[in-house]
Enzyme design. Structure first.
Site, short mmCIF file in Angstrom:
data_model
loop_
_atom_site.label_atom_id
_atom_site.label_comp_id
_atom_site.label_asym_id
_atom_site.label_seq_id
_atom_site.Cartn_x
_atom_site.Cartn_y
_atom_site.Cartn_z
N VAL A 10 0.83 -1.20 0.00
CA VAL A 10 0.00 0.00 0.00
C VAL A 10 0.87 1.26 0.00
O VAL A 10 0.70 2.14 -0.85
CB VAL A 10 -0.96 -0.01 1.22
CG1 VAL A 10 -1.64 1.34 1.40
CG2 VAL A 10 -2.00 -1.08 1.02
N VAL A 38 1.60 0.74 7.86
CA VAL A 38 2.27 -0.49 8.32
C VAL A 38 1.28 -1.65 8.32
O VAL A 38 0.06 -1.45 8.23
CB VAL A 38 2.88 -0.29 9.73
CG1 VAL A 38 3.97 0.76 9.69
CG2 VAL A 38 1.81 0.10 10.74
N PHE A 87 -18.25 -7.17 2.58
CA PHE A 87 -19.25 -7.26 1.51
C PHE A 87 -18.65 -7.91 0.26
O PHE A 87 -19.28 -8.74 -0.39
CB PHE A 87 -19.82 -5.88 1.17
CG PHE A 87 -20.90 -5.41 2.11
CD1 PHE A 87 -20.92 -5.82 3.43
CD2 PHE A 87 -21.89 -4.54 1.68
CE1 PHE A 87 -21.92 -5.38 4.30
CE2 PHE A 87 -22.89 -4.10 2.54
CZ PHE A 87 -22.90 -4.51 3.85
N CYS A 102 -6.02 -9.46 2.91
CA CYS A 102 -7.01 -8.58 3.54
C CYS A 102 -8.33 -9.23 3.93
O CYS A 102 -8.80 -9.04 5.05
CB CYS A 102 -7.30 -7.41 2.60
SG CYS A 102 -5.86 -6.37 2.36
N ARG A 156 0.03 -14.21 -0.07
CA ARG A 156 -0.54 -14.25 1.28
C ARG A 156 -1.96 -14.82 1.25
O ARG A 156 -2.81 -14.36 0.49
CB ARG A 156 -0.52 -12.85 1.91
CG ARG A 156 0.90 -12.41 2.24
CD ARG A 156 0.96 -11.00 2.82
NE ARG A 156 0.70 -9.98 1.83
CZ ARG A 156 0.69 -8.67 2.10
NH1 ARG A 156 0.93 -8.25 3.32
NH2 ARG A 156 0.46 -7.79 1.15
N1 NAD Z 1 -2.15 -5.18 0.39
C1 NAD Z 1 -3.23 -4.56 0.00
O1 NAD Z 1 -3.68 -4.72 -1.14
C2 NAD Z 1 -3.95 -3.60 0.91
C3 NAD Z 1 -4.96 -2.78 0.38
C4 NAD Z 1 -5.63 -1.89 1.23
C5 NAD Z 1 -5.27 -1.81 2.57
N2 NAD Z 1 -4.29 -2.60 3.06
C6 NAD Z 1 -3.90 -2.41 4.46
O2 NAD Z 1 -2.74 -1.57 4.47
C7 NAD Z 1 -1.85 -1.94 5.52
C8 NAD Z 1 -0.49 -2.27 4.94
O3 NAD Z 1 -0.62 -3.40 4.10
P1 NAD Z 1 0.55 -3.87 3.12
O4 NAD Z 1 -0.01 -4.96 2.31
O5 NAD Z 1 1.16 -2.67 2.49
O6 NAD Z 1 1.59 -4.46 4.18
P2 NAD Z 1 3.10 -4.87 3.92
O7 NAD Z 1 3.41 -5.93 4.90
O8 NAD Z 1 3.33 -5.10 2.47
O9 NAD Z 1 3.92 -3.54 4.30
C9 NAD Z 1 4.01 -3.03 5.59
C10 NAD Z 1 5.41 -2.45 5.76
O10 NAD Z 1 5.47 -1.76 7.01
C11 NAD Z 1 6.78 -1.90 7.52
N3 NAD Z 1 6.77 -1.57 8.95
C12 NAD Z 1 6.11 -2.18 9.96
N4 NAD Z 1 6.31 -1.52 11.13
C13 NAD Z 1 7.12 -0.47 10.84
C14 NAD Z 1 7.67 0.59 11.62
N5 NAD Z 1 7.41 0.72 12.93
N6 NAD Z 1 8.47 1.48 11.01
C15 NAD Z 1 8.71 1.36 9.67
N7 NAD Z 1 8.23 0.42 8.89
C16 NAD Z 1 7.42 -0.50 9.47
C17 NAD Z 1 7.13 -3.34 7.22
O11 NAD Z 1 8.53 -3.52 7.24
C18 NAD Z 1 6.53 -3.51 5.80
O12 NAD Z 1 7.48 -3.24 4.80
C19 NAD Z 1 -2.53 -3.10 6.24
O13 NAD Z 1 -3.26 -2.58 7.31
C20 NAD Z 1 -3.47 -3.67 5.19
O14 NAD Z 1 -4.58 -4.31 5.77
C21 NAD Z 1 -3.62 -3.48 2.26
O1 UPG Z 2 -15.21 -12.58 -8.31
C1 UPG Z 2 -14.18 -12.79 -7.66
C2 UPG Z 2 -13.30 -11.77 -7.28
C3 UPG Z 2 -12.17 -12.08 -6.54
N1 UPG Z 2 -11.91 -13.37 -6.18
C4 UPG Z 2 -10.72 -13.69 -5.36
O2 UPG Z 2 -10.77 -12.87 -4.20
C5 UPG Z 2 -9.45 -12.59 -3.73
C6 UPG Z 2 -9.25 -11.10 -3.51
O3 UPG Z 2 -9.29 -10.43 -4.75
P1 UPG Z 2 -9.29 -8.84 -4.86
O4 UPG Z 2 -10.31 -8.29 -3.96
O5 UPG Z 2 -9.39 -8.49 -6.28
O6 UPG Z 2 -7.80 -8.47 -4.38
P2 UPG Z 2 -7.22 -7.82 -3.04
O7 UPG Z 2 -5.92 -7.21 -3.40
O8 UPG Z 2 -7.27 -8.78 -1.92
O9 UPG Z 2 -8.21 -6.57 -2.73
C7 UPG Z 2 -9.19 -6.60 -1.70
O10 UPG Z 2 -8.59 -6.29 -0.46
C8 UPG Z 2 -7.93 -5.01 -0.43
C9 UPG Z 2 -7.25 -4.91 0.91
O11 UPG Z 2 -8.08 -4.47 1.92
C10 UPG Z 2 -8.96 -3.92 -0.68
O12 UPG Z 2 -8.33 -2.65 -0.63
C11 UPG Z 2 -9.61 -4.15 -2.03
O13 UPG Z 2 -10.60 -3.16 -2.25
C12 UPG Z 2 -10.23 -5.54 -2.06
O14 UPG Z 2 -10.77 -5.82 -3.35
C13 UPG Z 2 -8.51 -13.17 -4.79
O15 UPG Z 2 -8.05 -14.42 -4.34
C14 UPG Z 2 -9.40 -13.32 -6.01
O16 UPG Z 2 -8.96 -14.33 -6.88
C15 UPG Z 2 -12.78 -14.39 -6.55
O17 UPG Z 2 -12.55 -15.56 -6.23
N2 UPG Z 2 -13.87 -14.08 -7.30
#
Ligand code: NAD
Ligand code: UPG
Length: 487
Positions: free
Chosen positions: A21, A95, A229, A279, A349
């Site tokens: 992110v 983070v 949802f 997530c 993951r």
């Molecule tokens: N991955 C996604 O698609 C996604 C989308 C929307 C929201 N989120 C949310 O965003 C947040 C981050 O997710 P992510 O997937 O980017 O995680 P990530 O594990 O890829 O990255 C988190 C980073 O934070 C660093 N970190 C942790 N503690 C720290 C500290 N005290 N100082 C400096 N660096 C530190 C870690 O080393 C790591 O590189 C989570 O809460 C997640 O639920 C993730």
């Molecule tokens: O019709 C569908 C759509 C998705 N998936 C699966 O669902 C999982 C999640 O997919 P997707 O939501 O596209 O990816 P994420 O990166 O996990 O994104 C979700 O999780 C993020 C972290 O919170 C949010 O920010 C996003 O809005 C939300 O879509 C994957 O395994 C997909 O293959 C299905 O099986 N069927």
């Protein structure tokens, strides 16, 4: 008393956490706000080095170009806390907030230790001026209150803070697209002037009407609800897929027919081998834990059903593979195409592949695994971790020598060429919806396999009648078998 923002300009934005992110989100701000310097801080030096190299730590279509264009100009990846945090006007907390794997709330509650640590570090290092702290991580409701309380407890500081909640909705694999053209940007806060400062940053590329403002708690909760949802739709269509298999209906046709109702909508109705990713499960667990905390057991049970259905779908798929291969896969070779939790990412993951591969290894199958973006190390590590019942990131040296890990090393091969991967195997399992799988020469693959050659399409992405013409025994999600009584 609210801070007066009349003389506050955002010259520098900092972000703690250079992950899936933090990296893309900050790169997008740097792209559209050339007048703002953007610094991304992480404790992990290897990750920062990768962000500063030609080989970024995450694969995300379109991201390389943006990073290359802005890096060194107004986009900086660093382990220098002063540059990134102390000197910034706005600091994003991005983070990780994983599910707790110990103590009270184990396996359910969000572990907020990284968020808390960030708040304590800011309190102890920022002694003057005013900053806006932005919760970008996904957190339980009322986390902003904890952050605020910590920030206010310094005895020797003149610094003041506003806390905003600005959850991120990007999906992996489409992060750049999602950030460039978001459905909405959500900002929760108590001080409208602080909200306006952040809204102005986004307004450099997002239409004002798509930037919505709420109170802090609505913002924090909306993120969890959105994921519940979305996941609920997948579990619903996967539940329907089982009815289709039992009755002769076809889940693709049902999804199409149902999704044409505008009130329902057609997206996120793709039946699959189960959802993965860092997530969905984490955030549903987080919400159900919160519901229980507020004595709302029925609410918790309701949303927990989404996870139970997902677990069942993965299990059902693994069982079907075993059953269709004459009730045993012991000593049989199976090829697994796809290991990432979805296409266009190297992230594994909570990928359904991990669970299904470990179940098949338990059944003594030999697995050839191919994924265009996931490394051998990651695949082996993921399967060993699950088979050793170890939590994410806990692959310590002692686990390396357990009987389970030995078994994984003996049974699993990661192969870099899909044709080599499939050769001499009894069955192909499609686990991720990578587009390249649709372009393969399936006749060539079929010819190189043991017969009968089985294909289990866990994503319903291939042309099944063509595969059947070639000679494959095809099984897909949510489509009744042609001769269910037979093997
Ligand atoms: N991955 C996604 O698609 C996604 C989308 C929307 C929201 N989120 C949310 O965003 C947040 C981050 O997710 P992510 O997937 O980017 O995680 P990530 O594990 O890829 O990255 C988190 C980073 O934070 C660093 N970190 C942790 N503690 C720290 C500290 N005290 N100082 C400096 N660096 C530190 C870690 O080393 C790591 O590189 C989570 O809460 C997640 O639920 C993730
Ligand atoms: O019709 C569908 C759509 C998705 N998936 C699966 O669902 C999982 C999640 O997919 P997707 O939501 O596209 O990816 P994420 O990166 O996990 O994104 C979700 O999780 C993020 C972290 O919170 C949010 O920010 C996003 O809005 C939300 O879509 C994957 O395994 C997909 O293959 C299905 O099986 N069927």
């Amino acid at each position: 008393m609210s801070t007066d923002y009349s003389n506050f300009t955002v010259k520098r934005i900092g972000c703690i956490g250079a992950g899936y992110v933090g990296g893309p989100t900050m790169s997008m701000i740097a792209k559209y706000c050339p007048h703002i310097d953007v610094y991304i801080f992480d404790l992990n030096q290897t990750r920062i080095n990768a962000w500063n190299s030609d080989n970024l730590p995450i694969y995300e279509p379109g991201l390389d170009e943006i990073v290359q264009e802005r890096r060194g100009k107004n986009l900086f990846f660093t382990t220098d806390y002063t540059e990134a945090v102390i000197k910034s006007d706005v600091v994003f907390l991005s983070v990780n907030t994983p599910t707790k794997h110990y103590g009270l709330g184990k396996g359910r509650q969000a572990d907020l230790k990284f968020i808390e640590l960030c708040a304590r570090q800011i309190r102890d290092s920022v002694k003057t001026g005013h900053k806006i702290i932005v919760e970008k991580s996904t957190v339980p409701i009322k986390t902003a209150m904890a952050v605020s309380r910590i920030l206010k407890t310094s005895s020797d500081s003149q610094a003041t803070f506003d806390i905003l909640s600005n959850p991120e909705f990007l999906a992996e694999g489409t992060a750049v697209k999602d950030l460039e053209n978001p459905d909405r940007v959500l900002i929760g806060g108590e001080n409208p002037a602080a909200i306006k400062i952040l809204a102005d940053v986004y307004a450099n590329w997002v239409k004002r009407e798509q930037i919505i403002q709420t109170n802090l708690w609505s913002s924090e909760l909306s993120k969890l609800v959105a994921n519940c949802f979305l996941a609920q739709r997948i579990s619903s269509i996967n539940a329907v897929s089982a009815i289709c298999e039992a009755t002769g209906a076809n889940v693709n046709e049902v999804a199409h027919a149902v999704g044409m109702d505008k009130r329902i909508g057609s997206r996120f109705l793709q039946a699959s081998v189960g959802f993965g990713g860092s997530c969905f499960q984490k955030d549903i667990l987080n919400l159900t834990y919160l519901a229980e905390h507020y004595h709302l057991k029925e609410v918790a049970d309701y949303f927990y059903g989404v996870i139970s259905m997902n677990d069942w779908q993965k299990q059902r798929f693994a069982q079907k593979v075993v059953h269709k291969l004459f009730n045993t896969v012991s000593s049989k070779k199976l090829s697994v195409l796809g290991f990432a939790f979805k296409k266009d990412t190297g992230d594994t993951r909570e990928s359904s592949s991990i669970f299904i591969c470990s179940k098949l290894v338990e059944e003594r199958a030999y697995l050839n695994i191919y994924d265009p973006k996931v490394s051998e190390l990651q695949i082996m590590d993921d399967i060993m971790r699950v088979m050793n019942d170890a939590y994410d990131g806990d692959f310590s040296a002692h686990l390396d020598t357990t009987p389970e890990s030995e078994m994984v090393r003996r049974c699993v091969k990661v192969i870099k060429d899909p044709y080599e991967c499939v050769k001499d195997t009894h069955a192909v399992l499609i686990m991720t919806e990578w587009d390249e799988f649709k372009t393969y020469d399936w006749k060539k693959m079929y010819d190189s396999m043991k017969k009968p050659a089985f294909l289990f399409d866990g994503r319903n992405i291939l042309d099944h009648s063509k595969l059947e013409e070639i000679g494959f025994d095809v099984y897909s999600i949510g489509v009744a078998e042609k001769n269910p009584a037979q093997w």
